[in-house]
Design a protein around this motif. Structure first.
Motif, mmCIF file in Angstrom:
data_model
loop_
_atom_site.group_PDB
_atom_site.id
_atom_site.type_symbol
_atom_site.label_atom_id
_atom_site.label_comp_id
_atom_site.label_asym_id
_atom_site.label_seq_id
_atom_site.Cartn_x
_atom_site.Cartn_y
_atom_site.Cartn_z
ATOM 1 N N ILE A 125 0.812 -1.216 0.000
ATOM 2 C CA ILE A 125 0.000 0.000 0.000
ATOM 3 C C ILE A 125 0.842 1.262 0.000
ATOM 4 O O ILE A 125 0.544 2.224 -0.696
ATOM 5 C CB ILE A 125 -0.959 -0.003 1.220
ATOM 6 N N TYR A 126 1.920 1.264 0.747
ATOM 7 C CA TYR A 126 2.682 2.500 0.906
ATOM 8 C C TYR A 126 3.992 2.506 0.115
ATOM 9 O O TYR A 126 4.183 3.309 -0.791
ATOM 10 C CB TYR A 126 2.969 2.737 2.387
ATOM 11 N N HIS A 127 4.899 1.602 0.425
ATOM 12 C CA HIS A 127 6.241 1.637 -0.150
ATOM 13 C C HIS A 127 6.258 1.337 -1.649
ATOM 14 O O HIS A 127 6.917 2.033 -2.414
ATOM 15 C CB HIS A 127 7.177 0.672 0.577
ATOM 16 N N GLN A 128 5.554 0.300 -2.073
ATOM 17 C CA GLN A 128 5.582 -0.047 -3.489
ATOM 18 C C GLN A 128 4.987 1.052 -4.359
ATOM 19 O O GLN A 128 5.475 1.286 -5.460
ATOM 20 C CB GLN A 128 4.860 -1.367 -3.736
ATOM 21 N N LYS A 129 3.972 1.718 -3.894
ATOM 22 C CA LYS A 129 3.398 2.821 -4.675
ATOM 23 C C LYS A 129 4.435 3.901 -4.922
ATOM 24 O O LYS A 129 4.566 4.407 -6.037
ATOM 25 C CB LYS A 129 2.189 3.425 -3.955
ATOM 26 N N ARG A 130 5.168 4.259 -3.889
ATOM 27 C CA ARG A 130 6.192 5.302 -4.016
ATOM 28 C C ARG A 130 7.325 4.842 -4.927
ATOM 29 O O ARG A 130 7.789 5.592 -5.781
ATOM 30 C CB ARG A 130 6.724 5.678 -2.643
ATOM 31 N N ILE A 131 7.761 3.618 -4.754
ATOM 32 C CA ILE A 131 8.858 3.090 -5.565
ATOM 33 C C ILE A 131 8.462 3.030 -7.032
ATOM 34 O O ILE A 131 9.207 3.449 -7.922
ATOM 35 C CB ILE A 131 9.298 1.705 -5.053
ATOM 36 N N PHE A 132 7.271 2.541 -7.317
ATOM 37 C CA PHE A 132 6.857 2.385 -8.702
ATOM 38 C C PHE A 132 6.536 3.711 -9.388
ATOM 39 O O PHE A 132 6.670 3.812 -10.600
ATOM 40 C CB PHE A 132 5.691 1.401 -8.818
ATOM 41 N N SER A 133 6.176 4.704 -8.642
ATOM 42 C CA SER A 133 5.981 6.016 -9.266
ATOM 43 C C SER A 133 7.317 6.529 -9.811
ATOM 44 O O SER A 133 7.364 7.147 -10.876
ATOM 45 C CB SER A 133 5.373 7.014 -8.282
ATOM 46 N N VAL A 134 8.407 6.231 -9.133
ATOM 47 C CA VAL A 134 9.745 6.611 -9.609
ATOM 48 C C VAL A 134 10.188 5.695 -10.747
ATOM 49 O O VAL A 134 10.697 6.158 -11.767
ATOM 50 C CB VAL A 134 10.774 6.569 -8.453
ATOM 51 N N LEU A 135 9.991 4.384 -10.601
ATOM 52 C CA LEU A 135 10.418 3.431 -11.626
ATOM 53 C C LEU A 135 9.745 3.689 -12.970
ATOM 54 O O LEU A 135 10.376 3.565 -14.017
ATOM 55 C CB LEU A 135 10.149 1.996 -11.178
ATOM 56 N N ARG A 136 8.481 4.055 -12.963
ATOM 57 C CA ARG A 136 7.769 4.342 -14.214
ATOM 58 C C ARG A 136 8.407 5.512 -14.958
ATOM 59 O O ARG A 136 8.482 5.510 -16.178
ATOM 60 C CB ARG A 136 6.304 4.619 -13.938
ATOM 61 N N LYS A 137 8.870 6.488 -14.226
ATOM 62 C CA LYS A 137 9.500 7.665 -14.841
ATOM 63 C C LYS A 137 10.868 7.333 -15.424
ATOM 64 O O LYS A 137 11.297 7.960 -16.389
ATOM 65 C CB LYS A 137 9.634 8.785 -13.817
ATOM 66 N N LEU A 138 11.560 6.362 -14.854
ATOM 67 C CA LEU A 138 12.918 6.020 -15.285
ATOM 68 C C LEU A 138 12.954 5.145 -16.534
ATOM 69 O O LEU A 138 13.970 5.073 -17.208
ATOM 70 C CB LEU A 138 13.672 5.322 -14.150
ATOM 71 N N ASN A 139 11.873 4.453 -16.838
ATOM 72 C CA ASN A 139 11.814 3.562 -18.005
ATOM 73 C C ASN A 139 12.979 2.571 -18.041
ATOM 74 O O ASN A 139 13.648 2.414 -19.059
ATOM 75 C CB ASN A 139 11.762 4.349 -19.307
ATOM 76 N N LEU A 140 13.228 1.917 -16.935
ATOM 77 C CA LEU A 140 14.317 0.948 -16.841
ATOM 78 C C LEU A 140 14.025 -0.291 -17.673
ATOM 79 O O LEU A 140 12.882 -0.700 -17.821
ATOM 80 C CB LEU A 140 14.523 0.526 -15.387
#
Length: 82
Positions: free
Chosen positions: A15-30
């Protein structure tokens, strides 16, 4: 009791940590991700949903827990390491 604690921690993580992490990962296009301490694949499952990621390396050092990652062996993008 330990199973209940694990469920509570996983819920908070999702609910908390993964949402924050994935909001960054989506922007990075890894294209490649490394999941160190893959545990039972909670974060690994979420990584599989990102379309840009073409290769995932998942590392879990505990042999008993590593066995639970076998459910990911059908996904050719994922390399599992014990």
């Amino acid at each position: 009791m330990s199973r209940l604690i694990e469920l509570i921690i996983n819920f908070a993580e999702k609910i908390y940590h993964q949402k924050r992490i994935f909001s960054v990962l989506r922007k990075l296009n890894l294209m490649t991700a490394i999941d160190v301490g893959a545990h039972k694949g909670e974060f690994l499952s979420a990584l599989c949903k990102l379309e840009t990621i073409k290769k995932i390396h998942a590392i879990e050092p505990q042999k008993e827990i590593f066995k639970e990652l076998e459910k990911f062996t059908n996904d050719e993008r994922i390399n599992l390491y014990n």
